[in-house]
Design a protein around this motif. Structure first.
Motif, PDB file in Angstrom:
ATOM      1  N   ALA A 198       0.866  -1.175   0.000  1.00 33.32           N
ATOM      2  CA  ALA A 198       0.000   0.000   0.000  1.00 33.32           C
ATOM      3  C   ALA A 198       0.901   1.222   0.000  1.00 33.32           C
ATOM      4  N   GLN A 199       0.322   2.367  -0.318  1.00 27.77           N
ATOM      5  CA  GLN A 199       1.129   3.586  -0.332  1.00 27.77           C
ATOM      6  C   GLN A 199       1.710   3.839   1.056  1.00 27.77           C
ATOM      7  N   GLY A 200       3.039   3.912   1.110  1.00 30.55           N
ATOM      8  CA  GLY A 200       3.699   4.168   2.382  1.00 30.55           C
ATOM      9  C   GLY A 200       3.873   2.946   3.253  1.00 30.55           C
ATOM     10  N   ARG A 201       3.522   1.748   2.757  1.00 33.56           N
ATOM     11  CA  ARG A 201       3.675   0.541   3.562  1.00 33.56           C
ATOM     12  C   ARG A 201       4.400  -0.531   2.768  1.00 33.56           C
ATOM     13  N   THR A 202       5.558  -0.935   3.273  1.00 33.67           N
ATOM     14  CA  THR A 202       6.359  -1.976   2.640  1.00 33.67           C
ATOM     15  C   THR A 202       6.451  -3.154   3.594  1.00 33.67           C
ATOM     16  N   LEU A 203       5.954  -4.305   3.156  1.00 31.15           N
ATOM     17  CA  LEU A 203       5.892  -5.494   3.995  1.00 31.15           C
ATOM     18  C   LEU A 203       7.142  -6.345   3.813  1.00 31.15           C
ATOM     19  N   VAL A 204       7.698  -6.839   4.941  1.00 26.79           N
ATOM     20  CA  VAL A 204       8.873  -7.715   4.901  1.00 26.79           C
ATOM     21  C   VAL A 204       8.607  -8.954   5.750  1.00 26.79           C
ATOM     22  N   PRO A 205       9.381 -10.039   5.526  1.00 27.63           N
ATOM     23  CA  PRO A 205       9.200 -11.257   6.321  1.00 27.63           C
ATOM     24  C   PRO A 205       9.415 -10.984   7.810  1.00 27.63           C
ATOM     25  N   ASN A 206       8.718 -11.757   8.618  1.00 27.45           N
ATOM     26  CA  ASN A 206       8.880 -11.630  10.069  1.00 27.45           C
ATOM     27  C   ASN A 206       9.274 -12.956  10.720  1.00 27.45           C
ATOM     28  N   ASP A 207       9.307 -14.036   9.921  1.00 27.94           N
ATOM     29  CA  ASP A 207       9.626 -15.353  10.459  1.00 27.94           C
ATOM     30  C   ASP A 207      10.849 -15.892   9.715  1.00 27.94           C
ATOM     31  N   PHE A 208      11.937 -16.132  10.458  1.00 23.88           N
ATOM     32  CA  PHE A 208      13.204 -16.529   9.838  1.00 23.88           C
ATOM     33  C   PHE A 208      13.691 -17.860  10.403  1.00 23.88           C
ATOM     34  N   VAL A 209      14.139 -18.737   9.514  1.00 27.48           N
ATOM     35  CA  VAL A 209      14.781 -19.986   9.910  1.00 27.48           C
ATOM     36  C   VAL A 209      16.212 -19.943   9.393  1.00 27.48           C
ATOM     37  N   SER A 233      12.674 -17.596   4.947  1.00 29.35           N
ATOM     38  CA  SER A 233      11.853 -16.598   5.640  1.00 29.35           C
ATOM     39  C   SER A 233      10.418 -16.659   5.138  1.00 29.35           C
ATOM     40  N   GLY A 234       9.523 -16.145   5.943  1.00 27.63           N
ATOM     41  CA  GLY A 234       8.117 -16.125   5.571  1.00 27.63           C
ATOM     42  C   GLY A 234       7.385 -15.004   6.278  1.00 27.63           C
ATOM     43  N   VAL A 235       6.168 -14.777   5.832  1.00 27.43           N
ATOM     44  CA  VAL A 235       5.287 -13.784   6.446  1.00 27.43           C
ATOM     45  C   VAL A 235       4.222 -14.546   7.225  1.00 27.43           C
ATOM     46  N   VAL A 236       4.273 -14.455   8.543  1.00 24.27           N
ATOM     47  CA  VAL A 236       3.378 -15.220   9.405  1.00 24.27           C
ATOM     48  C   VAL A 236       2.669 -14.274  10.356  1.00 24.27           C
ATOM     49  N   ARG A 237       1.348 -14.270  10.327  1.00 26.01           N
ATOM     50  CA  ARG A 237       0.576 -13.405  11.214  1.00 26.01           C
ATOM     51  C   ARG A 237       0.654 -13.887  12.654  1.00 26.01           C
ATOM     52  N   GLY A 238       0.558 -12.963  13.595  1.00 28.30           N
ATOM     53  CA  GLY A 238       0.616 -13.294  15.004  1.00 28.30           C
ATOM     54  C   GLY A 238      -0.772 -13.461  15.604  1.00 28.30           C
ATOM     55  N   SER A 239      -0.821 -13.755  16.893  1.00 21.82           N
ATOM     56  CA  SER A 239      -2.087 -13.879  17.609  1.00 21.82           C
ATOM     57  C   SER A 239      -2.583 -12.487  18.008  1.00 21.82           C
ATOM     58  N   THR A 240      -3.913 -12.336  18.049  1.00 19.79           N
ATOM     59  CA  THR A 240      -4.529 -11.043  18.337  1.00 19.79           C
ATOM     60  C   THR A 240      -5.651 -11.219  19.350  1.00 19.79           C
ATOM     61  N   ILE A 241      -5.749 -10.247  20.267  1.00 18.04           N
ATOM     62  CA  ILE A 241      -6.919 -10.185  21.142  1.00 18.04           C
ATOM     63  C   ILE A 241      -7.746  -8.982  20.727  1.00 18.04           C
ATOM     64  N   GLU A 242      -8.986  -9.242  20.322  1.00 18.14           N
ATOM     65  CA  GLU A 242      -9.902  -8.174  19.931  1.00 18.14           C
ATOM     66  C   GLU A 242     -11.300  -8.548  20.406  1.00 18.14           C
ATOM     67  N   ASN A 243     -11.960  -7.594  21.075  1.00 15.20           N
ATOM     68  CA  ASN A 243     -13.309  -7.837  21.603  1.00 15.20           C
ATOM     69  C   ASN A 243     -13.345  -9.087  22.477  1.00 15.20           C
ATOM     70  N   ASN A 244     -12.332  -9.188  23.361  1.00 16.40           N
ATOM     71  CA  ASN A 244     -12.235 -10.316  24.300  1.00 16.40           C
ATOM     72  C   ASN A 244     -12.213 -11.676  23.605  1.00 16.40           C
ATOM     73  N   GLU A 245     -11.572 -11.738  22.460  1.00 13.99           N
ATOM     74  CA  GLU A 245     -11.437 -12.999  21.753  1.00 13.99           C
ATOM     75  C   GLU A 245     -10.020 -13.132  21.217  1.00 13.99           C
ATOM     76  N   ILE A 246      -9.412 -14.287  21.460  1.00 17.64           N
ATOM     77  CA  ILE A 246      -8.072 -14.550  20.938  1.00 17.64           C
ATOM     78  C   ILE A 246      -8.206 -15.140  19.538  1.00 17.64           C
ATOM     79  N   ARG A 247      -7.606 -14.462  18.581  1.00 17.14           N
ATOM     80  CA  ARG A 247      -7.621 -14.940  17.203  1.00 17.14           C
ATOM     81  C   ARG A 247      -6.239 -15.486  16.871  1.00 17.14           C
TER      82      ARG A 247
END
Length: 245
Positions: free
Chosen positions: A48-59, A119-133
């Motif tokens: 997106a404009q102004g957003r550059t995504l990079v890997p966050n998971d490295f082996v 390397s890879g792009v792996v989403r983390g866990s999130t708490i939103e509205n009292n729910e762990i995703r």
């Protein structure tokens, strides 16, 4: 002072040069750190404009002999490499979608001193509205490796209970997408607090957050956690749990 130089300085102060003794062969931590930076540069993607995504998971794949030498220091070195990746991302304006994690794995086809990085792009866990995703990922999900299975419990709106296992030596809590456990809460700072495993103790440390961290209703900067401790960060309420050993 650049990111790599700061990384080297931190290593110099760890275990009184133990890393230097462990890596008398060709494999050097600073070379691995430099390779992590290159991997981020080469796989950077503008999403997106102004957003550059990079890997966050490295082996980091290394030889069996180097793996044996590294075993005692693997957790500390992995943590320092993750810190380096975060610093480099901030310096370059890169973004992550999940926590930064680095781990070492042995590879039979590599000789002493050789390594390669996946390397890879792996989403983390999130708490939103009292729910762990939990993230959708192909990586195997492991429970806590620490005695007593330390974890954070959240009670959802319908009274059900969900748990997040504490499985790394440092668990970063906050609103930022690079946090181990992301709290989608306007009252939470980007990097709000850390849960640290310090020997037999589990410690909550506030990171100078704007609205503070509270344990059993009291503001804290640093406190040891015991089973049943109530933690409040912003409007998010968590309960620390640990089974008897």
């Amino acid at each position: 002072m650049g990111v790599l130089q700061r990384f080297e300085r931190r290593l110099e102060g760890m275990v009184e040069g133990a890393f230097a003794r462990a890596f008398k062969a060709e494999l050097q931590p600073v070379e691995v750190a430099s390779a992590v930076q290159r991997e981020m540069d080469e796989r950077a993607a503008i999403v997106a404009q102004g957003r550059t995504l990079v890997p966050n998971d490295f082996v980091v794949e290394i030889s069996h002999p180097d793996g044996q030498r590294l075993e005692v220091y693997a957790d500390s070195l992995s943590q320092e490499l993750a810190n380096l990746a975060r610093e480099y991302a901030k310096e370059q304006g890169f973004s992550f979608v999940g926590p930064v994690r680095v781990r070492f794995e042995p590879a039979g086809d590599l000789g002493t001193g050789m390594f390669r990085i996946r390397s890879g792009v792996v989403r983390g866990s999130t708490i939103e509205n009292n729910e762990i995703r939990q993230p959708h990922t192909d990586h195997p999900r492991h429970g806590s490796a620490f005695p007593g299975r330390p974890r954070l419990d959240v009670t959802t709106g319908d009274g059900a209970r969900q748990s997040y296992d504490i499985s790394t030596p440092v668990t970063l809590l906050g609103r930022g997408t690079d946090c181990d456990l992301r709290l989608v809460d306007p009252g939470v700072s980007r990097h709000h607090a850390e849960i640290r495993v310090e020997g037999p103790e589990i410690v909550l440390v506030d990171l100078g957050s704007t609205n503070g961290s509270f344990v059993n209703g009291q503001p804290i900067r640093r406190v040891s956690l015991v089973d049943g401790t109530r933690i409040t960060i912003g409007r998010t309420n968590l309960v620390f749990r640990r089974d008897r050993e």
